[in-house]
Each structure stands twice: as structure tokens, then as C-alpha cells.
Scaffold this motif. Structure first.
Motif, PDB file in Angstrom:
ATOM      1  N   LYS A  79       0.867  -1.180   0.000  1.00 33.69           N
ATOM      2  CA  LYS A  79       0.000   0.000   0.000  1.00 33.69           C
ATOM      3  C   LYS A  79       0.900   1.225   0.000  1.00 33.69           C
ATOM      4  O   LYS A  79       1.816   1.330   0.814  1.00 33.69           O
ATOM      5  CB  LYS A  79      -0.897   0.000   1.233  1.00 33.69           C
ATOM      6  N   MET A  80       0.622   2.140  -0.931  1.00 33.97           N
ATOM      7  CA  MET A  80       1.457   3.345  -1.016  1.00 33.97           C
ATOM      8  C   MET A  80       0.653   4.477  -1.640  1.00 33.97           C
ATOM      9  O   MET A  80      -0.392   4.255  -2.255  1.00 33.97           O
ATOM     10  CB  MET A  80       2.713   3.066  -1.830  1.00 33.97           C
ATOM     11  N   LEU A  81       1.172   5.667  -1.452  1.00 35.15           N
ATOM     12  CA  LEU A  81       0.531   6.832  -2.047  1.00 35.15           C
ATOM     13  C   LEU A  81       0.720   6.813  -3.550  1.00 35.15           C
ATOM     14  O   LEU A  81       1.750   6.348  -4.057  1.00 35.15           O
ATOM     15  CB  LEU A  81       1.122   8.120  -1.467  1.00 35.15           C
ATOM     16  N   GLU A  82      -0.271   7.311  -4.265  1.00 35.26           N
ATOM     17  CA  GLU A  82      -0.180   7.385  -5.714  1.00 35.26           C
ATOM     18  C   GLU A  82       0.941   8.338  -6.118  1.00 35.26           C
ATOM     19  O   GLU A  82       1.395   9.153  -5.327  1.00 35.26           O
ATOM     20  CB  GLU A  82      -1.507   7.865  -6.299  1.00 35.26           C
ATOM     21  N   LYS A 101      -3.602  10.986  -1.951  1.00 37.67           N
ATOM     22  CA  LYS A 101      -2.953  11.651  -0.823  1.00 37.67           C
ATOM     23  C   LYS A 101      -3.945  12.195   0.200  1.00 37.67           C
ATOM     24  O   LYS A 101      -3.615  12.335   1.367  1.00 37.67           O
ATOM     25  CB  LYS A 101      -2.028  12.757  -1.316  1.00 37.67           C
ATOM     26  N   ASN A 102      -5.184  12.443  -0.229  1.00 34.21           N
ATOM     27  CA  ASN A 102      -6.167  12.928   0.736  1.00 34.21           C
ATOM     28  C   ASN A 102      -6.864  11.776   1.468  1.00 34.21           C
ATOM     29  O   ASN A 102      -7.741  12.005   2.289  1.00 34.21           O
ATOM     30  CB  ASN A 102      -7.191  13.860   0.081  1.00 34.21           C
ATOM     31  N   ALA A 135      -0.402  11.437  12.053  1.00 34.28           N
ATOM     32  CA  ALA A 135      -0.477  12.421  13.155  1.00 34.28           C
ATOM     33  C   ALA A 135      -1.578  13.459  12.904  1.00 34.28           C
ATOM     34  O   ALA A 135      -1.432  14.621  13.228  1.00 34.28           O
ATOM     35  CB  ALA A 135       0.873  13.094  13.371  1.00 34.28           C
ATOM     36  N   GLY A 136      -2.664  13.018  12.302  1.00 41.04           N
ATOM     37  CA  GLY A 136      -3.810  13.909  12.078  1.00 41.04           C
ATOM     38  C   GLY A 136      -3.696  14.844  10.906  1.00 41.04           C
ATOM     39  O   GLY A 136      -4.538  15.725  10.725  1.00 41.04           O
ATOM     40  N   VAL A 137      -2.664  14.666  10.086  1.00 39.75           N
ATOM     41  CA  VAL A 137      -2.461  15.539   8.932  1.00 39.75           C
ATOM     42  C   VAL A 137      -2.476  14.697   7.668  1.00 39.75           C
ATOM     43  O   VAL A 137      -1.689  13.755   7.532  1.00 39.75           O
ATOM     44  CB  VAL A 137      -1.128  16.325   9.041  1.00 39.75           C
ATOM     45  N   ARG A 138      -3.381  15.029   6.739  1.00 41.34           N
ATOM     46  CA  ARG A 138      -3.424  14.309   5.478  1.00 41.34           C
ATOM     47  C   ARG A 138      -2.170  14.600   4.649  1.00 41.34           C
ATOM     48  O   ARG A 138      -1.634  15.714   4.695  1.00 41.34           O
ATOM     49  CB  ARG A 138      -4.658  14.702   4.663  1.00 41.34           C
TER      50      ARG A 138
END
Length: 61
Positions: A7-10, A48-49, A54-57
């Protein structure tokens, strides 16, 4: 029949994903003794959204 999910960010290129799949397959083959033909790698990309630490997208950084 090992199945590995990554699993990874696009945002990675097709070439980067190709190398990732090759190296993950090699690592699984080396460590488990499973033949490469039996190793399955699944890449799940997240927007990414849809990912936060830590609560930050990631899209807000």
C-alpha cells in the motif's frame, strides 16, 4: 503461494512499480524458497487525501 500487498501513495511511475514488483518478488523468493512463478504482488495506491499521519493528510503537507 505467497501474496504480498504493497500500500502506497499514488504518484510513482510505471517503471518504479515494475522495479518494486521485481524486487519484492526476489525478496520473497529468497526468504521463503517459493518459486517466483507462485509469488503474487498487489499494489494498492491511495490518493494523498486518503492517508494521514499524526492527524495531517498527506495532501495537506
Amino acid at each position: 503461494m505467497p501474496i504480498v500487498t504493497v500500500k502506497m501513495l499514488e504518484g510513482r511511475s510505471d517503471d518504479q512499480k515494475k522495479v518494486l514488483v521485481e524486487k519484492v518478488t526476489a525478496a520473497v523468493t529468497e526468504t521463503t524458497g517459493a518459486p517466483a512463478e507462485r509469488v503474487t504482488v498487489i499494489i494498492e495506491e491511495m490518493k494523498k487525501n486518503h492517508f494521514a499521519t499524526a492527524g495531517v493528510r498527506a495532501s495537506d503537507q
